[in-house]
Structure formats: structure tokens, C-alpha cells
Design a protein around this motif. Sequence first.
Motif, PDB file in Angstrom:
ATOM      1  N   LEU A 499     -59.206  14.692  -4.405  1.00 10.40           N
ATOM      2  CA  LEU A 499     -59.983  14.559  -3.717  1.00 10.40           C
ATOM      3  C   LEU A 499     -61.053  15.333  -4.817  1.00 10.40           C
ATOM      4  O   LEU A 499     -62.052  15.092  -5.928  1.00 10.40           O
ATOM      5  CB  LEU A 499     -60.697  16.553  -3.056  1.00 10.40           C
ATOM      6  CG  LEU A 499     -61.875  16.677  -2.978  1.00 10.40           C
ATOM      7  CD1 LEU A 499     -62.888  15.479  -2.053  1.00 10.40           C
ATOM      8  CD2 LEU A 499     -62.508  17.821  -1.850  1.00 10.40           C
ATOM      9  N   LYS A 500     -60.506  15.787  -6.175  1.00 11.63           N
ATOM     10  CA  LYS A 500     -60.940  15.804  -7.780  1.00 11.63           C
ATOM     11  C   LYS A 500     -61.779  14.779  -8.306  1.00 11.63           C
ATOM     12  O   LYS A 500     -61.932  14.688  -9.320  1.00 11.63           O
ATOM     13  CB  LYS A 500     -60.033  16.895  -8.453  1.00 11.63           C
ATOM     14  CG  LYS A 500     -61.004  17.355  -9.461  1.00 11.63           C
ATOM     15  CD  LYS A 500     -60.329  18.516 -10.845  1.00 11.63           C
ATOM     16  CE  LYS A 500     -60.826  18.975 -11.552  1.00 11.63           C
ATOM     17  NZ  LYS A 500     -59.632  19.476 -12.490  1.00 11.63           N
ATOM     18  N   HIS A 502     -62.260  11.855  -7.006  1.00 12.30           N
ATOM     19  CA  HIS A 502     -63.790  11.440  -6.584  1.00 12.30           C
ATOM     20  C   HIS A 502     -64.692  11.859  -6.504  1.00 12.30           C
ATOM     21  O   HIS A 502     -65.573  11.737  -6.052  1.00 12.30           O
ATOM     22  CB  HIS A 502     -63.576  10.391  -5.103  1.00 12.30           C
ATOM     23  CG  HIS A 502     -62.876  10.950  -4.220  1.00 12.30           C
ATOM     24  ND1 HIS A 502     -61.730  11.283  -3.611  1.00 12.30           N
ATOM     25  CD2 HIS A 502     -63.943  10.899  -3.205  1.00 12.30           C
ATOM     26  CE1 HIS A 502     -61.594  12.012  -2.860  1.00 12.30           C
ATOM     27  NE2 HIS A 502     -62.495  11.555  -2.094  1.00 12.30           N
ATOM     28  N   ASN A 503     -65.016  13.291  -6.066  1.00 13.11           N
ATOM     29  CA  ASN A 503     -65.378  14.471  -5.513  1.00 13.11           C
ATOM     30  C   ASN A 503     -65.152  15.721  -7.038  1.00 13.11           C
ATOM     31  O   ASN A 503     -64.948  16.421  -6.025  1.00 13.11           O
ATOM     32  CB  ASN A 503     -65.772  14.692  -4.237  1.00 13.11           C
ATOM     33  CG  ASN A 503     -66.740  15.583  -3.914  1.00 13.11           C
ATOM     34  OD1 ASN A 503     -67.612  15.849  -4.522  1.00 13.11           O
ATOM     35  ND2 ASN A 503     -67.098  15.232  -2.990  1.00 13.11           N
ATOM     36  N   SER A 505     -67.092  18.058  -8.927  1.00  7.85           N
ATOM     37  CA  SER A 505     -68.237  18.670  -8.304  1.00  7.85           C
ATOM     38  C   SER A 505     -67.655  19.611  -7.780  1.00  7.85           C
ATOM     39  O   SER A 505     -67.995  21.338  -7.628  1.00  7.85           O
ATOM     40  CB  SER A 505     -69.260  18.357  -8.593  1.00  7.85           C
ATOM     41  OG  SER A 505     -69.795  17.942  -6.996  1.00  7.85           O
ATOM     42  N   VAL A 506     -67.570  19.362  -6.521  1.00  7.19           N
ATOM     43  CA  VAL A 506     -67.287  19.979  -5.359  1.00  7.19           C
ATOM     44  C   VAL A 506     -65.677  21.078  -5.744  1.00  7.19           C
ATOM     45  O   VAL A 506     -66.157  22.542  -5.220  1.00  7.19           O
ATOM     46  CB  VAL A 506     -67.490  19.899  -4.090  1.00  7.19           C
ATOM     47  CG1 VAL A 506     -66.233  18.492  -3.878  1.00  7.19           C
ATOM     48  CG2 VAL A 506     -67.253  21.002  -3.259  1.00  7.19           C
ATOM     49  N   GLY A 538     -64.173  16.829   1.339  1.00  4.91           N
ATOM     50  CA  GLY A 538     -65.172  16.589   0.328  1.00  4.91           C
ATOM     51  C   GLY A 538     -65.816  18.184   1.423  1.00  4.91           C
ATOM     52  O   GLY A 538     -66.282  18.986   0.822  1.00  4.91           O
ATOM     53  N   GLU A 542     -67.660  22.344   0.570  1.00  8.93           N
ATOM     54  CA  GLU A 542     -68.936  22.185   0.357  1.00  8.93           C
ATOM     55  C   GLU A 542     -68.882  23.026   1.688  1.00  8.93           C
ATOM     56  O   GLU A 542     -69.477  24.821   1.421  1.00  8.93           O
ATOM     57  CB  GLU A 542     -69.461  21.045   1.448  1.00  8.93           C
ATOM     58  CG  GLU A 542     -69.267  19.835  -0.022  1.00  8.93           C
ATOM     59  CD  GLU A 542     -70.078  18.685   0.367  1.00  8.93           C
ATOM     60  OE1 GLU A 542     -71.074  18.537   1.447  1.00  8.93           O
ATOM     61  OE2 GLU A 542     -70.313  17.603   0.048  1.00  8.93           O
TER      62      GLU A 542
END
Length: 685
Positions: A499-500, A502-503, A505-506, A538, A542
Motif C-alpha cells: 500500500l505504501k 501507491h498511497n 501518505s495514508v 487504503g 483512512e
Amino acid sequence: MKNKKLAQALAPVGVVAIVMMLVVPLPAGLLDVLIAVNITVSVLVLLTTMYIKKPLEFSIFPSLVLIATLFRLGLNVASTRLVLRDAYAGEVINAFGHFVVGGSLVIGLVIFMILVVIQFAVITNGAGRAAEVSARFTLDAMPGKQMAIDADLNAGLIDEHEARRRRAEVAAEADFHGAMDGASKFVKGDAIAGVVITIINLVGGFIIGMLQHGMSATESIETYAILTVGDGLVTQIPALLMSVATGLVVTRATAEADMGSAASAQLLQSRNALTIAGGAAVVMAIIPGIPKLPFIVVGAILLLLAQRVGAKEKQEATAEQTEAAGTALAPAPETTEQLLEQMQVHALEILLAPDLVDLVGGSADQDLLARVRALRRKTALEMGFVLPPVRTRDSLDLPTATYSVKMSGVEVGRGQAPAGRMLALGDGLDNLPGTLVHEPVFGLPGKWIPAELRHSAEMAGATVVDRTSVVITHLSSIVNQHAPRLLGREDVRVLNEGLKQHNPSVVEELVPGMLGLGEVQRVLQGLLAEQVPILDLGRIYEALSLRAKVATDPEGLVEAARVALGETIVDRNATDRVLRVLTIDPATEQILLEALRPGDAGTQLSLSPDRVESLLESVRAQVQAAEAGGKQVVLVCAPAIRPALRRITVLAVAHLAVLSYSEVSGTSLTIETVGVVGVGHAIAA
């Protein structure tokens, strides 16, 4: 660097030169040199084939056979041109011809024809047939070898890099034997061409000698017969060597040593065989009229070898006994790595009784390992986590026709899959042979019937399932039931890193600032425990980030993630875009809210046993009524009581999904209420 460039240019230049030989006349001196090169290269190729350990070590051989065949044909054309034009084709051909003829033209021609028969009828045909059979068997064995590689990969015995290397080796082996099948045709064609050219040299030279050179018939036949025999030998001998090399390559099995070492080791492995052969040679020397010395010498050598082999066997046996005694008295210390390997507990295992090993390596759609790979892919795409490798092995401890599924070394499921039989389920079982059994997942009645009765069972209205499908269905049920246990900390780390990418920040906001990997793991396990997929990681992160700012209790984190995944949860439980729900009557819901108590494992409902039993009976009755009408239902309640209510209802209906109003409120699907449950009553909608 220069040597490398020279080696790269040598092959194409050589092929072009060989083609030019077919049309450009060669002087006799140059032809002698090329004939010497041809014979020497053929000897080198033959010796190379005897020193390789496996055919792939000489992978260039098929192309080399083609080039060597073209080279010999070019020499044949050049020598034929010189023989017919000048009645002279160099000293090499002349020397070979006189050496074989040896003063007798008839004997020379007979010897030459014998060599041609050996080359064409024995070596070439045998090598061609062996190449054809090797190619067919190698291609037939290719799927089994690839499945064996996949099995080792799934079992964790090899890594992906080693699996790719083995697959490439299997493909290269198939390509090599296919190329050898074609190369053997070149060898056979070369032998036929050699015979035709020999006849042309003999007949054409005889006619040209008398008509153009003014020779007598005797002089012409003698001159051109010697040249023909010499020309034929200098091409047939290299062709014979290449044919033998071809036969050695295609008949060579993979070994750990070269041919000489393997042959000596295997021929001298039996003392009895050497003794009997030596004794037979000595006995033959007693037969009247047979020369005694050759047979006695040969027999004595074999008996001497037998004695040496016997002494070596005794020495090895004594050494083994000494080593065994030493091992018994002083066991060899085990290394830490060996102990750790033996201590390793596999996350998921399938144990098969010895009579069920045929489930592995069957047809593509029935192979257990292939179906396990498909299950891992299906689980990853549907639930969002990758199953650990499933180790498959046989076990002598299992009864006949039995398989067992173990998780972390503990058996979690067992079933039967008798060889040669299929499981018939449903109606029409009375007239089928076999004992009534129950399918391990859904508990349906069934019978294991012979495979040949499948059509009859289907005509009678039964559903027939093959053995592999029974095992895989059982394994899939166990995986769904124990999904939280199969999601380890390392799996969460891998998901987190994925996940890190492509995303980022979350991920950076949540881990490790607000929650550790262990806390994230508990949330994901909580979702999987109720069959909620974690594909949308993701969105889960969140929701956890927002909740973690308020509180980090596991139950609250799980509920926050469920609300974020509300649409997904509703969609998984809907049928034809209609969500059919059971609701709780207001009085009962108020009772449950008042009975809610916090606990170490999450919120609990503090109810009397009578009320709990009444509530469960009401839920059970409503679910059975709905399922009898072919409807899939869920239970909807207030968000505060959902986790605690789920812990109670699972005791009555394990597969019933419990949703909160928050999860259902945002859906665009049609909601249909099919019943109301409560304490002490059940109200139909």
C-alpha cells in the motif's frame, strides 16, 4: 575482447565458406587440409559427447551436426569434381584408397560396402529412431516435470529463482531433444547422399576414364575404384563418427559422471557377474579346437577383477559397520540450523494417505497442487490476503482413503477421497452402490460411487463431484473459517509495504505514528473473522487514522473500518441488488442496549440465560424460515450492540452476518425487511 569477436565471426564465415565450396573448385592440396579438418573435428565431437554428464551440456550439438553435414557434402562435391576431371583428388584420398584396397580391388570394395551398410542401416537408423523416441518422451514428460517444480515451490522447498531456473532447464531439454530429432534426419540424408555420390564416382569415373583419358576398361575401373573408395572413406568415416556421437547424445541419461567413469563403475559393480563371465571364458577354452590362450587370458582378467570387487565390497561393509557402531555410540551432533528446520511448523498442510498420492500430478483440471494454486489466487483476489504456501505430503499414519488438513501442526479437518471413486450428492442415491456418508463442508448426504457410474448417477438426479473438488472445497471452507489465524504479522507487513508504494501518505500517517503493525493486524483479523474482505486497504487505513485520534481499542477500530467498508459488506450479502434484513423489535433492542457492558475482549451483553436462549431461538427460527423460502438474510441492529450481538448469534447461526445501521444507511441497494426478532417472540414482516 578480440578473441570474442573472432569467435562470433567464425561460425557465419565458416558457413558461407562451406556454401562456396559447393560451386568453387578447390585445389587438391587445400582439399587434403579440409579433409584432415573434417576427420579431426568429427573425432573431437565424438570424444566430447563421451565426456559430458548430460545432453544439455552440449546444447550446440544439433546445429553442429547440420554444419558438419553441410561441410562433408561440400567436400564430397569438391572431391567428385577432382576425381571426374583429373582422376586425382589429393594424397589423402589416394592413400585411403590404396590402404583399404590393399592390392585386391574386390576386397576393398566389399570392405567399403560393409562400412556403408554399418553407417546407413545400423548407426544412422538407430540414432534417428532413438532421437525420435527421446523427443516424444521428453515432450510427454514436460508437464509432469513442471508440476513437480510447482509442487516444490508451493511446499517452500525452493524459491522463485530456483523454480524459474528449473523451468528454463525443462524447456531447454525439450527444445534440445526436438532439435536432435531434426538433426538425426540430416545425418540420415548425409548417409544416403554419400552412397549416391560414391556410385556416381565409380560409374561416371569408369566412363570418363575410357572416353576422355583413353584408359582401358581394367585400368579405368582400377583407377576410379581406388579413388571412389578413398573418397568414400574420407567422408563416410567422419559421418560414421558423427552418427555414433548422435546416438551417444540421444541415448545418454542424465548422470553424475562422464560416460567412461559411469561405465566402469556400473560394469564393475557386481562381483557375481564378473565371476560367472570369467568362469564361462575359462570353460570355453576347454572346448576342443578352440585356441586356449585368448579365452584363458580374458577369463583370468575377469576373475581377478571379481576378486578385487569382492575385497572392495568387504572393505566398504566393514567401514559401514564401524561407522554405524560409532554413530550408535556417539551420535553426530545436530547443528542449530538442522534443529530449527525440524522445529518449523507449517501454517497450512494437506496430509494424504499413501493411496491418495495420485491426487498430485494428475490431469490439469484434477491436479491437487494446481487447484491449491487456484485457491490461493481466488483467496487473494476475493479476500485481499495471500494464503501461505500449502505443504502437501503423504502420511503413513492416516487410514486408507483419508486426507487431513493441518494448521500450525494441529488438525482442523479430515475427510475421505477413495481412489477411483466420485462423490454423489443429493437425490437418487438409493439405487447407487456404497455406504451413506456426509459431505464434510455442508453435511449433505452422499455416496462414494465408482467413477464409471457417474453418468448413471447424474441421470438419477444426483450431483457428482470428483475427489479433488471435495478436498479443495473442504480446504476452502477451512481457510474461510480460520482466515484470521492465517494472516500473520509478516503478511501484514507485506500488505503495508504494498500500500505504501501507491498511497504512501495514508500509511505514513497511521503506521507507526498512531498504530503499530500488531494493532493493524488485530483489526484486519477482526474483519476477516466476519468474512469482510480487506482488499480496499487504503480506505481501511483512512478510517483507522480517524478513529485512532479518538481511541485505539480494537473493537472500536474494527467497527470504524466496517463503516468505511459498508458498501462492500452490503454488496457481499445482497442478492440481485436486494438486501433482505432481519430487524430487532424496539423493546428488545432497548434491553440489549441496557445490558451492554465493557470487557477486556470487547463489549458483552449481560443477559440472563433465559433471555439469551429466547433471543437465539427467535433468530434461528427467522433465519430458517427465510432460507426455506430461498432468501439470504442479514441481521441489522444499532451500531453500539453489533459486536456483542454478533458474539451471541454466532452460537445459533454461524453464517449469519450481523450489520449495523451505519453500514447499511449509505447503500443504494433495495432493503427488504423479511422478519423481526425479539426476546420471547418472533414477528414475521
